[in-house]
Design an enzyme around this catalytic site. Structure first.
Site, short mmCIF file in Angstrom:
data_model
loop_
_atom_site.label_atom_id
_atom_site.label_comp_id
_atom_site.label_asym_id
_atom_site.label_seq_id
_atom_site.Cartn_x
_atom_site.Cartn_y
_atom_site.Cartn_z
CE1 TYR A 1 -7.47 -1.11 9.75
CE2 TYR A 1 -5.35 -0.17 9.15
CZ TYR A 1 -6.12 -1.26 9.45
OH TYR A 1 -5.56 -2.52 9.45
CB VAL B 1 -5.42 -2.59 -4.77
CG1 VAL B 1 -4.12 -3.35 -4.52
CG2 VAL B 1 -5.44 -2.00 -6.17
#
Length: 318
Positions: free
Chosen positions: A145, A184
């Protein structure tokens, strides 16, 4: 201005669209809705200054039609999931690098004056200097990424210098807030809804990173774009993040508290010294001194941004 926002139905993109529309700009959105939702921009669908195009940026003709007649492009379309790189690097290439190339190819023939690109703190990898400034080198991403974002940055710089448009690149910390559908906090909330008694936490819980609320992010992007337009730089870079940072364990405590729960925390131990996954940067805090000198600073620190985001995702703030 008349602007194009790629990925404008997504998390950050839709908040940017809101701000641009509220400021009186004409906004065209190009989005394939793979990560975004029409609900995020539904308030503008019948507005005369708004246009929505559903299309895949891997299709060159779709991109060429989208850039026609616009003065500036805010390029936010991307696959936002860092972890997918270890399973599907080809997809990350297509949805970050290839689509950027297609956009640049269309721009060079269209007369677009400005490109604003949302890159990522992941381009720095495991930086040897924290807080990490924009001129830190060498840039050594540790995830596919991050590599894809850095490749896109390089393409943008090359095209801007060759074909005479100007480009502003933002390297973002972890951006959180209402409408986010990954990350998260989102994961913790969903895990606790499934099992209120136990929370699995990837890694050893000591991962420490900077978090920025999406409202501060959009404010920073537009403020710094205004400053950039007044300058002469062909290509410029700004970090957008916070002066502080917070651990994954502390985030778990805030999410649990806001949900009124006291779950047992189960740490997976992670990989490579307690990282959540392969390619996870364990410690990240960006220097935002350059942005501050240009007149921007965040209103919410990392802890405040996390708590506000939990409340937003739980429906406490509309």
């Amino acid at each position: 201005m008349k602007v194009l926002v790629t990925g404008g139905a997504g998390f950050i993109g839709s908040h940017l669209v809101d701000a641009l529309m509220e400021s009186g700009h004409d906004v065209r959105v190009l989005d394939d809705l793979s990560a975004g939702s029409l609900d995020n921009v539904k308030r503008w669908m019948n507005h005369e200054g708004f246009e929505f195009i559903r299309g895949d940026m891997r299709d060159v003709e779709t991109v060429r039609k989208a850039v026609d007649g616009v003065e500036a492009v805010f390029h936010l379309a991307a696959n936002p999931e860092v972890r997918i790189g270890s399973q599907s690097p080809e997809l990350l290439y297509e949805t970050n690098v290839l689509i950027t190339h297609n956009l640049l190819s269309a721009m060079k023939d269209s007369g677009v004056k400005y490109l604003v690109f949302t890159s990522s703190s992941t381009v720095y990898g495991d930086a040897g200097v924290i807080p990490t400034p924009e001129d830190y080198a060498p840039l050594e991403p540790i995830s596919v990424y991050g590599g894809a974002k850095l490749a896109a940055e390089a393409l943008i710089s090359g095209y801007a210098h060759t074909f005479d448009f100007r480009a502003l690149i933002f390297r973002l910390a972890n951006i959180i807030g209402e409408r986010s559908n990954h990350g998260v906090i989102y994961d913790f909330i969903n895990k606790l809804r499934r099992n209120p008694n136990e929370l699995e936490i990837l890694g050893d819980g000591t991962q420490r990173k900077s978090y920025l609320h999406v409202s501060d992010t959009v404010n920073g992007m537009l403020h710094l774009f205004g400053a950039f337009k007044k300058g002469k730089a062909r290509v410029d870079f700004y970090n957008l993040g916070n002066d502080d940072w917070i651990t994954v364990g502390e985030i778990a405590e805030i999410v649990s508290e806001e949900m009124g729960l006291r779950p047992a925390f189960r740490f997976t131990g992670g990989v490579d010294g307690g990282r959540g996954w392969k390619g996870d940067v364990k410690f990240m805090r960006l220097s935002i001194e350059k942005a501050k000198k240009a007149g921007w600073k965040p209103r919410l620190d990392s802890y405040e941004a996390v708590r506000r985001t939990v409340r937003e995702l739980l429906g406490g703030i509309q």
